[in-house]
Design a protein around this motif. Structure first.
Motif, PDB file in Angstrom:
ATOM      1  N   LEU A 124       0.834  -1.205   0.000  1.00 37.01           N
ATOM      2  CA  LEU A 124       0.000   0.000   0.000  1.00 37.01           C
ATOM      3  C   LEU A 124       0.869   1.255   0.000  1.00 37.01           C
ATOM      4  O   LEU A 124       0.586   2.220  -0.720  1.00 37.01           O
ATOM      5  CB  LEU A 124      -0.946  -0.005   1.203  1.00 37.01           C
ATOM      6  CG  LEU A 124      -2.012  -1.103   1.208  1.00 37.01           C
ATOM      7  CD1 LEU A 124      -2.779  -1.099   2.523  1.00 37.01           C
ATOM      8  CD2 LEU A 124      -2.951  -0.959   0.026  1.00 37.01           C
TER       9      LEU A 124
ATOM     10  N   TRP B 279       2.443   1.856  -3.320  1.00 33.83           N
ATOM     11  CA  TRP B 279       1.456   2.344  -4.286  1.00 33.83           C
ATOM     12  C   TRP B 279       0.961   3.750  -3.962  1.00 33.83           C
ATOM     13  O   TRP B 279       0.018   4.247  -4.575  1.00 33.83           O
ATOM     14  CB  TRP B 279       0.282   1.381  -4.370  1.00 33.83           C
ATOM     15  CG  TRP B 279       0.670   0.020  -4.883  1.00 33.83           C
ATOM     16  CD1 TRP B 279       1.767  -0.310  -5.627  1.00 33.83           C
ATOM     17  CD2 TRP B 279      -0.041  -1.195  -4.674  1.00 33.83           C
ATOM     18  NE1 TRP B 279       1.776  -1.650  -5.896  1.00 33.83           N
ATOM     19  CE2 TRP B 279       0.683  -2.226  -5.322  1.00 33.83           C
ATOM     20  CE3 TRP B 279      -1.214  -1.521  -3.991  1.00 33.83           C
ATOM     21  CZ2 TRP B 279       0.265  -3.550  -5.321  1.00 33.83           C
ATOM     22  CZ3 TRP B 279      -1.634  -2.840  -3.993  1.00 33.83           C
ATOM     23  CH2 TRP B 279      -0.897  -3.844  -4.652  1.00 33.83           C
TER      24      TRP B 279
ATOM     25  N   LEU C 198      -0.288   5.022  -0.986  1.00 40.57           N
ATOM     26  CA  LEU C 198      -1.325   5.227   0.024  1.00 40.57           C
ATOM     27  C   LEU C 198      -0.669   5.442   1.384  1.00 40.57           C
ATOM     28  O   LEU C 198       0.320   4.801   1.720  1.00 40.57           O
ATOM     29  CB  LEU C 198      -2.262   4.023   0.083  1.00 40.57           C
ATOM     30  CG  LEU C 198      -3.033   3.727  -1.198  1.00 40.57           C
ATOM     31  CD1 LEU C 198      -3.872   2.468  -1.034  1.00 40.57           C
ATOM     32  CD2 LEU C 198      -3.915   4.894  -1.573  1.00 40.57           C
TER      33      LEU C 198
ATOM     34  N   ALA D 148      -4.043  -6.200  -0.612  1.00 39.70           N
ATOM     35  CA  ALA D 148      -3.592  -4.842  -0.946  1.00 39.70           C
ATOM     36  C   ALA D 148      -4.318  -4.318  -2.182  1.00 39.70           C
ATOM     37  O   ALA D 148      -4.723  -3.147  -2.227  1.00 39.70           O
ATOM     38  CB  ALA D 148      -2.082  -4.824  -1.161  1.00 39.70           C
ATOM     39  N   ARG D 149      -4.507  -5.157  -3.194  1.00 40.59           N
ATOM     40  CA  ARG D 149      -5.230  -4.718  -4.398  1.00 40.59           C
ATOM     41  C   ARG D 149      -6.693  -4.377  -4.087  1.00 40.59           C
ATOM     42  O   ARG D 149      -7.236  -3.412  -4.625  1.00 40.59           O
ATOM     43  CB  ARG D 149      -5.139  -5.778  -5.493  1.00 40.59           C
ATOM     44  CG  ARG D 149      -3.838  -5.708  -6.277  1.00 40.59           C
ATOM     45  CD  ARG D 149      -3.856  -6.601  -7.498  1.00 40.59           C
ATOM     46  NE  ARG D 149      -3.576  -7.985  -7.186  1.00 40.59           N
ATOM     47  CZ  ARG D 149      -2.354  -8.482  -6.976  1.00 40.59           C
ATOM     48  NH1 ARG D 149      -1.310  -7.688  -7.044  1.00 40.59           N
ATOM     49  NH2 ARG D 149      -2.192  -9.750  -6.702  1.00 40.59           N
TER      50      ARG D 149
ATOM     51  N   TYR E 273      -6.668  -1.051  -2.256  1.00 43.37           N
ATOM     52  CA  TYR E 273      -6.334   0.005  -3.212  1.00 43.37           C
ATOM     53  C   TYR E 273      -7.540   0.317  -4.104  1.00 43.37           C
ATOM     54  O   TYR E 273      -7.874   1.482  -4.322  1.00 43.37           O
ATOM     55  CB  TYR E 273      -5.133  -0.412  -4.069  1.00 43.37           C
ATOM     56  CG  TYR E 273      -4.649   0.689  -4.979  1.00 43.37           C
ATOM     57  CD1 TYR E 273      -3.675   1.575  -4.543  1.00 43.37           C
ATOM     58  CD2 TYR E 273      -5.173   0.858  -6.264  1.00 43.37           C
ATOM     59  CE1 TYR E 273      -3.226   2.599  -5.362  1.00 43.37           C
ATOM     60  CE2 TYR E 273      -4.730   1.873  -7.086  1.00 43.37           C
ATOM     61  CZ  TYR E 273      -3.760   2.739  -6.633  1.00 43.37           C
ATOM     62  OH  TYR E 273      -3.326   3.750  -7.450  1.00 43.37           O
TER      63      TYR E 273
ATOM     64  N   ARG F  22      -9.087   3.928  -4.414  1.00 45.97           N
ATOM     65  CA  ARG F  22      -8.837   4.583  -5.699  1.00 45.97           C
ATOM     66  C   ARG F  22      -9.614   3.885  -6.801  1.00 45.97           C
ATOM     67  O   ARG F  22      -9.026   3.305  -7.711  1.00 45.97           O
ATOM     68  CB  ARG F  22      -7.343   4.533  -6.042  1.00 45.97           C
ATOM     69  CG  ARG F  22      -6.416   5.148  -5.041  1.00 45.97           C
ATOM     70  CD  ARG F  22      -6.372   6.669  -5.213  1.00 45.97           C
ATOM     71  NE  ARG F  22      -5.284   7.269  -4.464  1.00 45.97           N
ATOM     72  CZ  ARG F  22      -5.390   7.667  -3.205  1.00 45.97           C
ATOM     73  NH1 ARG F  22      -6.513   7.519  -2.560  1.00 45.97           N
ATOM     74  NH2 ARG F  22      -4.364   8.226  -2.592  1.00 45.97           N
TER      75      ARG F  22
ATOM     76  N   PRO G 121      -2.470  -0.988  -9.518  1.00 47.38           N
ATOM     77  CA  PRO G 121      -1.048  -1.079  -9.197  1.00 47.38           C
ATOM     78  C   PRO G 121      -0.321  -1.984 -10.187  1.00 47.38           C
ATOM     79  O   PRO G 121      -0.862  -2.997 -10.625  1.00 47.38           O
ATOM     80  CB  PRO G 121      -1.034  -1.684  -7.795  1.00 47.38           C
ATOM     81  CG  PRO G 121      -2.381  -1.437  -7.256  1.00 47.38           C
ATOM     82  CD  PRO G 121      -3.306  -1.398  -8.410  1.00 47.38           C
TER      83      PRO G 121
END
Length: 131
Positions: free
Chosen positions: A19, A22, A24, A113-114, A117, A121, A127
């Motif tokens: 994160l 990427w 965040l 995490a994806r 994210y 977003r 990512p």
């Protein structure tokens, strides 16, 4: 139980590293607003998103939870209280306008995490990392 990691587990660190990479920014092991004795593993204050990475044993994973044989009644009561506390925390956050994302320890850090994210977003590019 005192030797059991309650924070900074390998999964938590892996998710946080992704994160952060990427772009965040978040709070780690932050107090749940309005519940001073509860903490979220990852907290995004601005968008009001709380992320919990729950251990299968401690939080009653439907796939991997086990029941200790020794002192079984005490453990069942303890683990049931953990699950009830999780539900109470989630309900409190939802009632106060937060989004709650809960994941199990057996889930892959990259997928977690994806998902986080994408929640934060939704219109942004995905990512590029493929952990």
């Amino acid at each position: 139980m005192s030797r059991q990691a309650s924070r900074d587990t390998a999964q938590e660190v892996a998710v946080r590293q992704l994160l952060f990479r990427w772009g965040l920014r978040y709070r780690v092991n932050a107090k749940v607003p309005g519940m001073p004795r509860r903490t979220a593993d990852i907290l995004f204050l601005g968008p009001k998103v709380a992320v919990f990475l729950d251990g299968c044993f401690w939080h009653g994973c439907p796939e991997h939870a086990t029941s200790p044989k020794a002192n079984a009644e005490w453990w069942r009561t303890k683990l049931d209280r953990n699950v009830a506390r999780d539900r109470e925390t989630t309900q409190h956050l939802v009632d106060t306008g937060w989004t709650v994302l809960r994941f199990w320890e057996h889930e892959a850090a990259g997928e977690i995490a994806r998902t986080v994210y994408a929640r934060l977003r939704p219109d942004g590019p995905a990512p590029l990392d493929n952990p």
